[in-house]
Design an enzyme around this catalytic site. Structure first.
Site, PDB file in Angstrom:
ATOM      1  N   SER A   8      33.296  44.527  43.939  1.00 56.85           N
ATOM      2  CA  SER A   8      34.675  44.240  44.352  1.00 56.85           C
ATOM      3  C   SER A   8      34.852  45.366  45.041  1.00 56.85           C
ATOM      4  O   SER A   8      34.072  46.417  45.021  1.00 56.85           O
ATOM      5  CB  SER A   8      35.424  44.236  42.707  1.00 56.85           C
ATOM      6  N   TYR A  64      37.835  47.229  34.300  1.00 57.53           N
ATOM      7  CA  TYR A  64      37.348  46.109  35.446  1.00 57.53           C
ATOM      8  C   TYR A  64      36.925  47.428  36.389  1.00 57.53           C
ATOM      9  O   TYR A  64      36.193  47.162  36.634  1.00 57.53           O
ATOM     10  CB  TYR A  64      39.253  45.306  35.760  1.00 57.53           C
TER      11      TYR A  64
HETATM   12  C1  BGC Z   1      40.802  42.134  41.613  1.00 55.95           C
HETATM   13  C2  BGC Z   1      41.747  40.970  42.478  1.00 55.95           C
HETATM   14  C3  BGC Z   1      42.255  42.649  43.279  1.00 55.95           C
HETATM   15  C4  BGC Z   1      41.260  42.901  44.402  1.00 55.95           C
HETATM   16  C5  BGC Z   1      41.745  43.467  45.525  1.00 55.95           C
HETATM   17  C6  BGC Z   1      39.560  42.388  42.706  1.00 55.95           C
HETATM   18  O1  BGC Z   1      38.635  42.839  42.939  1.00 55.95           O
HETATM   19  O2  BGC Z   1      39.608  40.779  40.864  1.00 55.95           O
HETATM   20  O3  BGC Z   1      42.612  40.932  41.594  1.00 55.95           O
HETATM   21  O4  BGC Z   1      43.346  41.604  44.048  1.00 55.95           O
HETATM   22  O5  BGC Z   1      39.823  42.747  43.899  1.00 55.95           O
HETATM   23  O6  BGC Z   1      42.512  45.030  44.668  1.00 55.95           O
END
Ligand code: BGC
Length: 272
Positions: free
Chosen positions: A157, A170
């Site tokens: 991410s 996360y």
């Molecule tokens: C998350 C999303 C978020 C995006 C940008 C992703 O890794 O799961 O919820 O919108 O990152 O912030």
């Protein structure tokens, strides 16, 4: 090593995609199959959506798709899924560790369960799938379908780089995936296994629905995206297919940001 059909460079290869019955995982599975790979569509809930995706992939007549249930945070389930995939396809060449969840909370209110669930799926799941992939690639040896012994593609991410208040569980898993990926890439490069991460920005899926499903929310989100559009699962699927193909054969240990510029500190375009 050169596939006979350049439009389907993954022909003859077998892939497994975790969390493939929705969102980014679905986008990856569909694109790998469109480019010729047979795919395992892993799911843990909603078997009917996994079956529907498989039926559509199979009807398209390129790569073949099968659905396999497994909770990636559970060692025995991951091992059973790999055994089943190898039984049905013969072996695996591409493993996309994609399954991910959010259980959001500010730090003071975050429960240990919220922390553990996210670590379990996003990080332990990535470890378990990478380990089974490495075991299968080395057990089976080189095949005449790719320059590499195997490819592992992690869905990370932008939050492996951008801190995220209210989402520390996360963001921690995504930082962890970066070091997992780089360590695996370093360890397995001599064996010709490539490991890379895709770092998506805001891709419109169920995980972040609240951030894009009203015009006001979408407009606020777009202020964080210099390229001025919210991403789609196919944006990630196409990069995953390229990372799985020999077109990217000299790339290992890389984090590829697919984020419309979200990591470019957009606030500094006019400030600073
Ligand atoms: C998350 C999303 C978020 C995006 C940008 C992703 O890794 O799961 O919820 O919108 O990152 O912030």
């Amino acid at each position: 090593m050169t596939p006979s059909n350049p439009a389907q460079p993954l022909t003859g290869q077998n892939a497994l995609v975790t969390g493939a019955n929705s969102g980014i995982g679905e986008g990856i599975a569909r694109e790998l199959a469109a480019q010729g790979a047979n795919v395992v569509v892993n799911y843990v809930v909603q078997p009917e959506t996994a079956q529907k995706i498989c039926a559509e992939i199979n009807a398209a007549g390129r790569g073949r798709a099968i659905a396999i249930k497994a909770d990636v945070s559970q060692e025995a389930e991951v091992q059973a899924m790999f055994a089943d995939a190898i039984k049905q396809f013969g072996t695996l060449d591409i493993v996309c560790s994609n399954a991910g969840i959010q259980r959001d909370s500010d730090l003071a209110h975050m429960t240990l369960q919220q922390w553990n669930q996210v670590i379990g799926v996003n990080l332990t799941g990535a470890f378990l799938c990478a380990r089974e992939a490495a075991r299968e690639f080395t057990r089976r040896g080189m095949r005449d379908v790719s320059c590499a012994l195997g490819k592992i593609i992690f869905t990370s991410s932008v939050h492996q780089k951008i801190p995220w208040a209210g989402h520390c569980n996360y963001a921690t898993t995504k930082g962890g995936i970066m070091m997992l990926m780089q360590s695996v890439a370093q360890e397995f490069a001599p064996k010709k296994v490539r490991a890379n991460s895709i770092c998506p920005g805001a891709i419109a899926t169920a995980i972040n629905r609240k951030a894009w499903d009203t015009p006001q929310a979408a407009a606020a989100l777009e202020t964080l995206i210099p390229y001025d559009r919210i991403g789609a699962p196919a944006d990630i699927g196409k990069v995953a297919a390229w990372l799985a193909s020999d077109a990217s054969d000299y790339i290992t240990g890389a984090s590829i940001f697919v984020d419309g510029g979200m990591t470019l500190f957009p606030g500094f375009a006019t400030g600073g």
